[in-house]
Scaffold this active site. Structure first.
Site, mmCIF file in Angstrom:
data_model
loop_
_atom_site.group_PDB
_atom_site.id
_atom_site.type_symbol
_atom_site.label_atom_id
_atom_site.label_comp_id
_atom_site.label_asym_id
_atom_site.label_seq_id
_atom_site.Cartn_x
_atom_site.Cartn_y
_atom_site.Cartn_z
ATOM 1 C CB CYS A 114 -0.929 -0.005 1.202
ATOM 2 S SG CYS A 114 -1.977 -1.455 1.202
ATOM 3 C CG HIS A 259 -3.534 3.274 0.952
ATOM 4 N ND1 HIS A 259 -3.748 2.704 -0.280
ATOM 5 C CD2 HIS A 259 -3.713 2.289 1.871
ATOM 6 C CE1 HIS A 259 -4.032 1.420 -0.115
ATOM 7 N NE2 HIS A 259 -4.023 1.151 1.182
ATOM 8 C CG ASN A 289 -7.060 -1.150 -0.333
ATOM 9 O OD1 ASN A 289 -6.096 -0.962 -1.077
ATOM 10 N ND2 ASN A 289 -6.927 -1.338 0.957
HETATM 11 O O1 UT7 Z 1 -4.721 -1.266 2.384
HETATM 12 C C1 UT7 Z 1 -3.867 -1.951 3.242
HETATM 13 C C2 UT7 Z 1 -4.227 -1.771 4.621
HETATM 14 N N1 UT7 Z 1 -5.506 -2.330 4.914
HETATM 15 C C3 UT7 Z 1 -6.329 -1.695 5.731
HETATM 16 O O2 UT7 Z 1 -6.008 -0.615 6.165
HETATM 17 C C4 UT7 Z 1 -7.596 -2.384 6.142
HETATM 18 C C5 UT7 Z 1 -7.880 -2.118 7.580
HETATM 19 N N2 UT7 Z 1 -8.971 -2.882 8.115
HETATM 20 C C6 UT7 Z 1 -10.251 -2.748 7.707
HETATM 21 O O3 UT7 Z 1 -10.547 -1.986 6.813
HETATM 22 C C7 UT7 Z 1 -11.331 -3.466 8.469
HETATM 23 O O4 UT7 Z 1 -10.758 -4.112 9.577
HETATM 24 C C8 UT7 Z 1 -12.105 -4.529 7.632
HETATM 25 C C9 UT7 Z 1 -12.971 -3.824 6.602
HETATM 26 C C10 UT7 Z 1 -11.139 -5.451 6.896
HETATM 27 C C11 UT7 Z 1 -13.012 -5.344 8.514
HETATM 28 O O5 UT7 Z 1 -13.894 -4.480 9.205
HETATM 29 P P1 UT7 Z 1 -14.082 -4.570 10.783
HETATM 30 O O6 UT7 Z 1 -15.051 -3.563 11.148
HETATM 31 O O7 UT7 Z 1 -12.721 -4.495 11.400
HETATM 32 O O8 UT7 Z 1 -14.727 -5.992 10.949
HETATM 33 P P2 UT7 Z 1 -14.257 -7.222 11.843
HETATM 34 O O9 UT7 Z 1 -13.189 -7.963 11.116
HETATM 35 O O10 UT7 Z 1 -13.980 -6.747 13.237
HETATM 36 O O11 UT7 Z 1 -15.560 -8.085 11.864
HETATM 37 C C12 UT7 Z 1 -16.765 -7.619 12.516
HETATM 38 C C13 UT7 Z 1 -17.865 -8.625 12.237
HETATM 39 C C14 UT7 Z 1 -17.459 -10.059 12.500
HETATM 40 O O12 UT7 Z 1 -18.597 -10.767 12.962
HETATM 41 P P3 UT7 Z 1 -18.811 -11.053 14.528
HETATM 42 O O13 UT7 Z 1 -17.624 -11.842 14.951
HETATM 43 O O14 UT7 Z 1 -18.881 -9.702 15.174
HETATM 44 O O15 UT7 Z 1 -20.102 -11.824 14.550
HETATM 45 C C15 UT7 Z 1 -17.084 -10.571 11.136
HETATM 46 O O16 UT7 Z 1 -17.224 -11.978 11.025
HETATM 47 O O17 UT7 Z 1 -18.209 -8.556 10.851
HETATM 48 C C16 UT7 Z 1 -18.081 -9.858 10.271
HETATM 49 N N3 UT7 Z 1 -17.623 -9.690 8.904
HETATM 50 C C17 UT7 Z 1 -18.458 -9.559 7.861
HETATM 51 N N4 UT7 Z 1 -19.795 -9.550 7.774
HETATM 52 C C18 UT7 Z 1 -20.343 -9.390 6.563
HETATM 53 C C19 UT7 Z 1 -16.342 -9.604 8.454
HETATM 54 N N5 UT7 Z 1 -16.343 -9.430 7.128
HETATM 55 C C20 UT7 Z 1 -17.634 -9.396 6.741
HETATM 56 C C21 UT7 Z 1 -18.260 -9.225 5.499
HETATM 57 N N6 UT7 Z 1 -19.616 -9.228 5.457
HETATM 58 N N7 UT7 Z 1 -17.569 -9.049 4.359
#
Ligand code: UT7
Length: 332
Positions: A114, A259, A289
């Protein structure tokens, strides 16, 4: 010492648009979750057999050259940022070199994910500052969609990553007051495995095997929460470092192009810097992204929309796999 300046910027994305509803047919996800947690509505994914890193970057380069009023023959060196090259060997810089009417110029690949575009820009800047080269092509291009696990297991990463290419032509500034003011580069390798693609690695007896494919270790793996928490801290630090170095204030920024990792990260930085909406450019909503390509694609779109004007102070900042993070301040 002379400064370097962006003379032209262009981008190219694959034609295929993938909506959140399309993704919900591949994995357990939905439009509401994706929009709320990432800000993304649609993204471009490549079409196998049609788009390659080389073809996308060739088109982006042609646009950048045209806008710079230059031809490939005018370019002295290529710096190419990608972590998803067409071949394992050689790098993508040489594949682009053979596509256009370049002389037999040097071509260097950068693998900083990135932050790759800002690292590449910084390297090009040094070549121009020292006088070694006059015009350097800097490219950021990725096809991430073929490295994504599109099952439920990979849903948190596969909804954010996307494909595309951006390019800038860098040349010497004719005015003391315009050009790249500074670049700032950092890394912290202890977090390498928080966002990585393990295979095909060279430290295995055989790089590819049916077992390896079965294990899914060639998919991009991301601990999204950890990356997010580090990103918001490092983005702020590296932007402040750039402002302090140039004795400027956050209120001096005319346009921040962060980014495009997640809209919530951009909004957090915007709030901390107290910047109004018109001073932050986001296009993750329709681009997703694209790793090393987000910044040049966004810069190209911002330029097309008349949001970058002569004399503007532009701030670029990125954070990602490595971890690596970087910023650049430039006077357009
Ligand atoms: O570009 C390089 C650098 N990358 C970044 O900067 C990315 C940084 N991170 C992020 O953007 C976020 O962490 C994500 C978008 C990847 C994930 O979002 P989040 O709000 O951190 O979600 P999470 O991983 O904490 O998951 C929350 C909930 C979970 O369910 P429970 O355990 O609370 O029941 C996940 O299983 O959301 C669930 N979940 C989804 N639900 C529907 C995770 N992915 C999905 C999905 N659709 N695609």
């Amino acid at each position: 010492m002379r400064k370097s300046k962006i003379l032209g910027v262009g981008h190219c994305v694959p034609d295929r648009i993938v909506t959140n509803d399309d993704l919900s047919k591949m994995m357990d996800t939905n439009n509401e979750w994706i929009v709320e947690r990432t800000g993304i509505h649609t993204r471009h994914w490549f079409t196998p057999g049609k788009d390659t890193i080389t073809s996308l970057s060739k088109k982006a380069t042609e646009v950048a050259l045209e806008r710079a009023n230059l031809s490939a023959k005018d370019i002295d060196f290529i710096v190419f940022a990608t972590i998803t090259p067409d071949y394992f060997i050689p790098g993508n810089g040489v594949l682009l070199q053979r596509e256009l009417d370049f002389e037999n110029i040097g071509a260097l690949d950068i693998r900083n994910a990135c932050s790759g575009f800002i690292y590449a820009l910084s390297i090009a800047d040094q070549f121009i500052k020292t006088g070694m080269y006059d015009r350097v092509l800097v490219v950021g291009a990725e096809i991430q969609s073929s490295a994504l696990d599109k099952s439920d297991d990979g849903r948190s990463s596969s909804v954010i990553f996307a494909d595309g290419a951006g390019a800038v032509v860098l040349g010497p500034s004719t005015s003391e007051n315009s050009g790249i003011l500074s670049t700032h580069l950092h890394s912290q390798g202890q977090y390498a495995e928080e966002l990585y693609c393990k295979d095909p690695g060279s430290s295995r007896e055989v790089r590819l095997s049916p077992e390896l494919i079965e294990s899914g270790s060639f998919f991009l793996k991301m601990n999204g929460n950890a990356v997010f928490k580090h990103a918001v801290v490092r983005f702020m630090e590296v932007i402040q470092e750039a402002l302090d170095y140039n004795k400027l204030d956050k209120s001096d920024i005319d346009l921040l192009i962060p980014h495009q990792a997640n809209l919530r990260i951009s909004q957090y930085i915007q709030q901390k810097l107290e910047l109004p909406d018109e001073k932050v450019f986001n296009n993750i909503m329709h681009m997703g992204n694209t790793t090393a390509a987000t910044i040049p694609i966004a810069m190209s779109e911002a330029w097309e929309q008349g949001k970058i004007n002569e004399g503007d102070l532009i701030c670029l900042a990125a954070f990602g796999s490595g971890f690596t993070w970087a910023s650049a301040l430039l006077r357009w």
